[in-house]
Structure formats: C-alpha cells, structure tokens
Design a protein around this motif. Structure first.
Motif, mmCIF file in Angstrom:
data_model
loop_
_atom_site.group_PDB
_atom_site.id
_atom_site.type_symbol
_atom_site.label_atom_id
_atom_site.label_comp_id
_atom_site.label_asym_id
_atom_site.label_seq_id
_atom_site.Cartn_x
_atom_site.Cartn_y
_atom_site.Cartn_z
ATOM 1 N N VAL A 166 40.009 27.198 38.132
ATOM 2 C CA VAL A 166 39.587 27.531 38.962
ATOM 3 C C VAL A 166 37.466 28.695 38.419
ATOM 4 C CG1 VAL A 166 38.234 27.428 41.554
ATOM 5 C CG2 VAL A 166 40.728 27.039 40.987
ATOM 6 N N LEU A 167 36.675 27.677 38.231
ATOM 7 C CA LEU A 167 35.630 29.234 37.676
ATOM 8 C C LEU A 167 34.807 29.089 39.062
ATOM 9 C CD1 LEU A 167 35.511 27.606 34.621
ATOM 10 C CD2 LEU A 167 36.945 29.520 34.835
ATOM 11 N N GLU A 168 34.468 30.908 39.291
ATOM 12 C CA GLU A 168 33.493 30.767 40.513
ATOM 13 C C GLU A 168 32.020 30.962 39.795
ATOM 14 O OE1 GLU A 168 32.796 32.900 44.817
ATOM 15 O OE2 GLU A 168 33.942 33.613 42.850
ATOM 16 N N ALA A 199 46.769 28.002 40.676
ATOM 17 C CA ALA A 199 45.293 27.763 40.548
ATOM 18 C C ALA A 199 44.991 28.961 40.485
ATOM 19 C CB ALA A 199 44.488 27.485 41.931
ATOM 20 N N PHE A 200 44.861 29.439 39.150
ATOM 21 C CA PHE A 200 43.755 30.596 38.734
ATOM 22 C C PHE A 200 42.389 30.715 39.132
ATOM 23 C CE2 PHE A 200 47.850 30.585 35.550
ATOM 24 C CZ PHE A 200 48.509 30.898 36.062
ATOM 25 N N VAL A 201 42.589 31.532 39.887
ATOM 26 C CA VAL A 201 40.917 31.411 40.355
ATOM 27 C C VAL A 201 40.382 32.690 39.497
ATOM 28 C CG1 VAL A 201 39.565 31.921 42.378
ATOM 29 C CG2 VAL A 201 41.692 30.607 41.925
ATOM 30 N N MET A 202 38.873 32.622 38.478
ATOM 31 C CA MET A 202 38.789 33.410 37.555
ATOM 32 C C MET A 202 36.481 33.013 37.902
ATOM 33 S SD MET A 202 40.773 33.864 35.808
ATOM 34 C CE MET A 202 40.662 34.499 34.551
ATOM 35 N N GLY A 203 36.511 34.517 37.780
ATOM 36 C CA GLY A 203 34.875 34.836 38.418
ATOM 37 C C GLY A 203 33.736 35.004 37.094
ATOM 38 N N THR A 204 32.653 35.575 37.501
ATOM 39 C CA THR A 204 31.895 35.588 36.271
ATOM 40 C C THR A 204 32.456 36.813 35.348
ATOM 41 O OG1 THR A 204 30.354 36.687 37.628
ATOM 42 C CG2 THR A 204 29.573 34.554 37.059
ATOM 43 N N GLU A 205 32.010 37.380 34.159
ATOM 44 C CA GLU A 205 32.155 38.374 33.568
ATOM 45 C C GLU A 205 31.304 39.683 34.140
ATOM 46 O OE1 GLU A 205 32.772 38.575 29.024
ATOM 47 O OE2 GLU A 205 32.190 35.920 29.175
ATOM 48 N N ALA A 206 30.407 39.161 34.769
ATOM 49 C CA ALA A 206 29.464 40.186 34.639
ATOM 50 C C ALA A 206 29.706 41.153 36.503
ATOM 51 C CB ALA A 206 27.554 39.655 34.921
ATOM 52 N N ASP A 207 29.739 39.598 37.433
ATOM 53 C CA ASP A 207 30.110 40.103 38.443
ATOM 54 C C ASP A 207 31.219 39.452 39.311
ATOM 55 O OD1 ASP A 207 27.351 41.162 38.831
ATOM 56 O OD2 ASP A 207 26.877 38.962 39.135
ATOM 57 N N GLY A 208 32.623 38.866 38.680
ATOM 58 C CA GLY A 208 33.747 38.863 38.818
ATOM 59 C C GLY A 208 33.800 38.067 39.842
ATOM 60 N N LEU A 209 34.727 38.391 40.839
ATOM 61 C CA LEU A 209 34.702 37.257 42.013
ATOM 62 C C LEU A 209 34.502 37.338 43.248
ATOM 63 C CD1 LEU A 209 38.695 35.750 42.095
ATOM 64 C CD2 LEU A 209 36.820 34.494 41.303
ATOM 65 N N THR A 210 33.897 37.385 43.783
ATOM 66 C CA THR A 210 32.829 37.126 44.826
ATOM 67 C C THR A 210 34.209 38.183 46.441
ATOM 68 O OG1 THR A 210 33.008 35.130 45.917
ATOM 69 C CG2 THR A 210 30.827 35.206 45.085
ATOM 70 N N PRO A 211 33.910 38.682 46.707
ATOM 71 C CA PRO A 211 35.368 38.973 48.224
ATOM 72 C C PRO A 211 35.873 38.107 48.518
ATOM 73 C CG PRO A 211 33.107 40.491 47.862
ATOM 74 C CD PRO A 211 32.504 38.848 46.954
ATOM 75 N N GLU A 212 34.852 37.260 48.851
ATOM 76 C CA GLU A 212 35.513 36.070 49.946
ATOM 77 C C GLU A 212 36.498 35.495 49.101
ATOM 78 O OE1 GLU A 212 30.815 37.235 51.091
ATOM 79 O OE2 GLU A 212 31.750 36.865 48.958
ATOM 80 N N LEU A 213 36.137 35.127 48.015
ATOM 81 C CA LEU A 213 36.520 33.704 47.457
ATOM 82 C C LEU A 213 37.795 35.247 47.042
ATOM 83 C CD1 LEU A 213 37.805 31.052 46.414
ATOM 84 C CD2 LEU A 213 37.090 31.385 44.515
ATOM 85 N N MET A 214 38.086 36.179 46.751
ATOM 86 C CA MET A 214 38.892 36.727 45.901
ATOM 87 C C MET A 214 40.135 37.034 47.486
ATOM 88 S SD MET A 214 39.464 40.469 43.990
ATOM 89 C CE MET A 214 37.875 41.252 45.354
ATOM 90 N N HIS A 215 39.341 37.984 48.657
ATOM 91 C CA HIS A 215 40.544 37.592 49.744
ATOM 92 C C HIS A 215 40.668 36.577 50.305
ATOM 93 C CE1 HIS A 215 38.594 41.980 49.461
ATOM 94 N NE2 HIS A 215 37.946 41.800 49.981
ATOM 95 N N ALA A 216 40.417 35.637 50.278
ATOM 96 C CA ALA A 216 40.985 34.401 50.604
ATOM 97 C C ALA A 216 42.273 33.744 49.838
ATOM 98 C CB ALA A 216 39.692 33.014 50.699
ATOM 99 N N CYS A 217 42.479 34.171 48.611
ATOM 100 C CA CYS A 217 43.276 33.738 47.609
ATOM 101 C C CYS A 217 44.273 34.366 48.046
ATOM 102 C CB CYS A 217 42.780 33.832 46.051
ATOM 103 S SG CYS A 217 41.825 33.256 45.297
#
Length: 268
Positions: free
Chosen positions: A124-126, A217-235
């Motif tokens: 999963v890529l955000e 499911a591996f959930v990955m964020g962008t290099e600049a900003d990483g994951l949004t707090p909303e998605l990170m905390h929901a994992c």
C-alpha cells in the motif's frame, strides 16, 4: 500491417494527439488511453492481456527482426503507423528508444475486483507522487509475486508513461488499484488483513520482530512527508527498518523491497 506511407511531420494529427497523451493526465483519462513505449514493455503488457489499440513504429530504430515479430503479434490491429526517426524521437519519452510505441487501454480495477488468496501480501502506497518510485515498487511486487499494489489518494496518474517505463511494464502484471484511505482501511478490516505502517516513531518496532505469514499489507508513505498521521495511527502495527548509520530512512522503493522480501522469506 504497417501503413505504406511514412509519417514524417510532427504536425500530423495523430502525432499531435500522442504528444497530448504523453503530457496531460486529463487527456489520458478523457480518451481512456495510455502510452507504452518500448518493445519489452509492450510484450509484457500484451502477455498480461492489455488491449493494444494502435502501434507507432520507426522501422529505422526497430530493425527488421523486431518489425517481423511485431507484425506476427499485432498484425490484425486496425491501426498501425510507420513514422520517421525524427518524428519518433519527438514523441518518444526516453532517449535511446527502440522505435516501438503503442496506444493501449489501461486496466481499471477497484478493491472489489481483487481476487485474493487466503494469505494475501499487499503493498500500500499513500499519496505516491513520483512515477519512478511507483515503477520501482511495481517491479518489486512482480518479482515477489505480491497479490496487489494499492495506492491511497494518489498524486500521480497510475498509468503515467514514466511509471510504465520505470516498472518495465509490471504495472500490467501486478493488480494495481487506486482508492481512498477510508475505503482501504474498511476493506482490510473486513478481510482480516493486518496493516503494518512503515514509520519512524517512538513506538515503532523492528520489522524482524513480526510474523508476516498471515494476511499482510505493508503501508508506505512518501519520502518527503511519510505517512499521514491518520493512516499511520489507523494501522495495526508500526514498524521500522533499523538504521546503523547517520541517516534515518531509506528510499521508499528500497524500504518496500526489504519488507516485501522478508515476508516472502517467512512464507517460503
């Protein structure tokens, strides 16, 4: 079969349309077409069942052997155009192209279209925004035989010609879906898929401590900003790749590859 007349003018309406499709995501969406450049990429796409609408081939660059192969594979196409080297190099996305370019209808999938095994492995890529990173991750997914790549709230067209090029056509071999964060989380919860957020936080644990043999499911964020707090905390879990040097993070495609092949190792 190739047209008898060679297209030699960049003002040809078909060439001008190719340029619009190259440059404008809105045009690709409106026409429901994308551009596949390169014989290898086109072969992979065709083997994956992608519907090819038209070919633009530069005989000088493609060469006789490749031309014969293309005629054998795509000879029944209703549209096939030969173009001069100068015109082809104008529409080609990359330098050193091999003279083969196709218009194709990209597959459109939703989460409900995915047919998953009992223990799926998903990437999963955000908010992915760099086609090169998307392409590299798709190559990892293909090599590891991941069951799908899911893009939450994408900032780039999934079928950007650069994403197709950098994936070497693997965007057609790996089921790829664009969705929203809320839809993804609900879908994973309904199917018992555990979500692992890759993020540098105080409570994150090394990825080697986890069992990825179940639905993952591996959930990955962008290099600049990483994951949004909303998605990170929901994992379900937050994981890290321990770093021993001065830097604290890796390129997102590299990090994805490390996690993915750890799951493959465990499952084998």
């Amino acid at each position: 079969m190739p047209a008898a007349d060679l297209i030699t003018s960049p003002q040809n309406p078909r060439i001008k349309n190719l340029l619009r499709l190259q440059q404008k995501p809105a045009e690709r969406r409106a026409q429901d077409l994308t551009i596949i450049e390169g014989h290898r990429e086109l072969t992979i796409a065709h083997q994956a069942g992608v519907a090819v609408q038209a070919l633009f081939v530069c005989p000088e660059l493609a060469g006789e052997t490749k031309m014969r192969e293309l005629e054998s594979r795509f000879g029944q196409l209703t549209e096939w155009f030969s173009v001069s080297r100068a015109v082809f190099e104008k529409v080609a996305y990359r330098e050193g192209s091999d003279g083969v370019l196709a218009l194709a209808r990209p597959p459109r999938r939703t989460l409900t279209d995915l047919e998953l095994p009992r223990n799926p492995l998903l990437l999963v890529l955000e908010a992915v925004e760099k086609p090169g990173n998307l392409g590299a991750i798709l190559r990892t997914a293909d090599a590891a035989q991941a069951d799908a790549v899911i893009i939450c709230d994408p900032r780039t067209d999934l079928y950007n010609p650069n994403a197709i090029r950098s994936s070497i056509g693997c965007i057609f071999t790996v089921p790829t879906v664009a969705t929203t964060r809320a839809e993804l989380l609900e879908w994973c919860a309904q199917r018992g898929i555990r979500t692992y957020a890759a993020a540098l936080t105080d409570h994150a644990r090394p990825y080697t401590e986890f069992d990825f043999r179940g639905p993952t499911a591996f959930v990955m964020g962008t290099e600049a900003d990483g994951l949004t707090p909303e998605l990170m905390h929901a994992c379900d879990q937050t994981i890290i790749i321990p770093m021993g040097g001065y830097i604290d993070s890796l390129n997102v495609s590299t990090a994805t590859a490390i996690l993915t092949f750890e799951a493959v190792r465990q499952r084998s």
